[in-house]
Design an enzyme around this catalytic site. Structure first.
Site, short mmCIF file in Angstrom:
data_model
loop_
_atom_site.label_atom_id
_atom_site.label_comp_id
_atom_site.label_asym_id
_atom_site.label_seq_id
_atom_site.Cartn_x
_atom_site.Cartn_y
_atom_site.Cartn_z
N ASP A 76 0.85 -1.19 0.00
CA ASP A 76 0.00 0.00 0.00
C ASP A 76 0.89 1.25 0.00
O ASP A 76 2.00 1.20 -0.53
CB ASP A 76 -0.97 -0.06 1.18
N HIS B 25 2.14 2.01 -3.29
CA HIS B 25 1.27 3.03 -3.86
C HIS B 25 1.86 4.44 -3.81
O HIS B 25 1.18 5.42 -4.09
CB HIS B 25 -0.11 3.00 -3.16
#
Ligand SMILES: *[C@@H]1O[C@H](CO)[C@@H](O)[C@H](O)[C@H]1NC(C)=O
Length: 393
Positions: free
Chosen positions: A218, A241
């Site tokens: 993430d 991310h």
């Protein structure tokens, strides 16, 4: 033979011990409290005891974790303490229970709360998160998972040379803190592990993140409401991310993000590079004063992105616009390759357009050709080379 002891010698001796008591911290080695350096013996109580003594000490104190793997259930290191210089010196690995249910619903695995003057040096934290990720992906009913290392309402914290592996949820969370310095931190988890953000900062001021490398599933670093005076420098991200301010603006009453510097970063094969993301919902939140400088992107899907239309599953926000006001955001010397055609995207709120966006020496390509920029409701200026050419008004 009788040696008369000179009074000056006595004074010297006294002075020597006096200095020692000031200079040397008392050390609490967890082995002395029954910890066993193999992961099939629970060392939770031993570390808890070492912490209690270090915290109760009126002198600087050290909690020492030697080499080996130490199995720990969730632990709460609660201040205030009687001294403001507690060091965790970790040569070994702290290991979370292999059954994720043991800590999966308690929020945090290792949590410092109300601490002042805590230092963590070295060590590895192994969250053993993989079975929980698999559970989540299977669509079964699973616990949320625990943050590996949390600091809440704490100040004057330093963490250096720490490795965090395979957290169940976020790896490191800084919440409600002041003056925290993280450096030489390594985060490592699979690129498809869910919600395993590297470092999350919110409601905190004077946070510094230096010389760190974050590979996860993430956000590399996520910046939540109320983060101010945040400094990030020399950080490598990927997979993951990217660095994200947000999601912000989920709530109407929300603290703003102010004065954030993100300097000398690299992004490799990440979903985003430098992102600001807000919910498409009414909010009093804001982002003001962000300085993105010297970033190198390699095969990044959205190298530069502001997304103010975040509405996952189109629930609770369809047809709404974000109230979060974004202003004074500079991108200076941002280079490299985009994995998609649109390398620069400013999708700002119709209700509160982005203002004071500044692009300076931005050079991003897509498949060796010019990439594209896309803008809505974004105002600002440019200087130097801008590729793809700017669409700011
Ligand atoms: C912005 O934050 C930095 C630390 O990241 C701090 O040194 C500086 O004083 C802050 N500036 C303002 C105007 O508060």
């Amino acid at each position: 033979m009788h040696m008369p002891i000179h009074p000056n010698f006595m004074a010297l001796l006294f002075f020597f011990f006096f200095c020692q008591s000031l200079a040397f911290a008392t050390t609490y080695n967890i082995l002395d409290f029954g910890a066993k350096p193999h992961a099939n013996s629970d060392s939770t109580n031993s570390l808890s005891k070492a912490w209690s003594l270090a915290c109760a000490s009126t002198k600087p104190s050290t909690v020492y974790i030697p080499q080996g793997r130490f199995l720990l259930k969730n632990l709460h290191f609660k201040g205030p303490c009687r001294n403001k210089a507690i060091t965790f010196r970790i040569d070994g690995t702290l290991v979370a229970p292999s059954d994720y249910n043991a800590i999966g619903n308690v929020g945090n695995w290792l949590l410092f709360e109300g601490a002042d003057g805590v230092t963590i040096r070295g060590g590895t934290l192994d969250g053993q998160g993989a079975p929980l990720w698999a559970c989540k992906k299977s669509g079964r009913n699973c616990p949320t998972g625990a943050t590996t290392l949390g600091f809440s309402n704490s100040k004057n914290v330093a963490v250096s040379g720490l490795r965090s592996l395979n957290s169940q949820m976020f790896h490191i969370v800084i919440n409600g803190c002041e003056n925290v310095k993280l450096q030489g931190v390594k985060v490592l988890a699979s690129g498809n592990s869910p919600n395993t953000d590297g470092i999350h900062v919110q409601l905190s001021t004077g946070i510094t993140i230096l010389n760190s490398k974050i590979s996860t599933g993430d956000d590399c670093i996520s910046i939540g409401p109320g983060a101010t005076n945040l400094w990030i420098e020399n950080v490598g991200c990927g997979p993951g991310h990217g660095i994200s301010i947000g999601s912000l603006g989920k709530d109407y009453e929300e603290a703003g993000v102010r004065n954030v510097t993100v300097k000398t970063t690299t992004f490799k094969n990440t979903q985003n590079g430098l992102r600001i993301k807000t919910w498409a919902r009414p909010s009093k939140g804001f982002v003001k004063g962000v300085f993105f400088q010297h970033a190198v992107m390699t095969n990044v899907q959205n190298p530069i992105v502001i997304d103010q239309n975040y509405c996952p599953d189109h629930k609770n926000c369809p047809g709404q616009v974000s109230g979060v006001k974004i202003s004074d955001v500079t991108y200076q010397d941002i280079q490299g390759t985009s994995a998609t055609q649109v390398a620069v995207k400013f999708d700002c709120s119709k209700r509160s357009p982005c203002q004071g966006i500044r692009l300076e020496d931005v050079k991003l390509s897509y498949k060796n050709r010019a990439a594209e920029a896309s803008c809505s409701n974004a105002a600002g200026t440019t200087a130097g080379i801008i590729e793809p050419s700017s669409c700011l008004y």
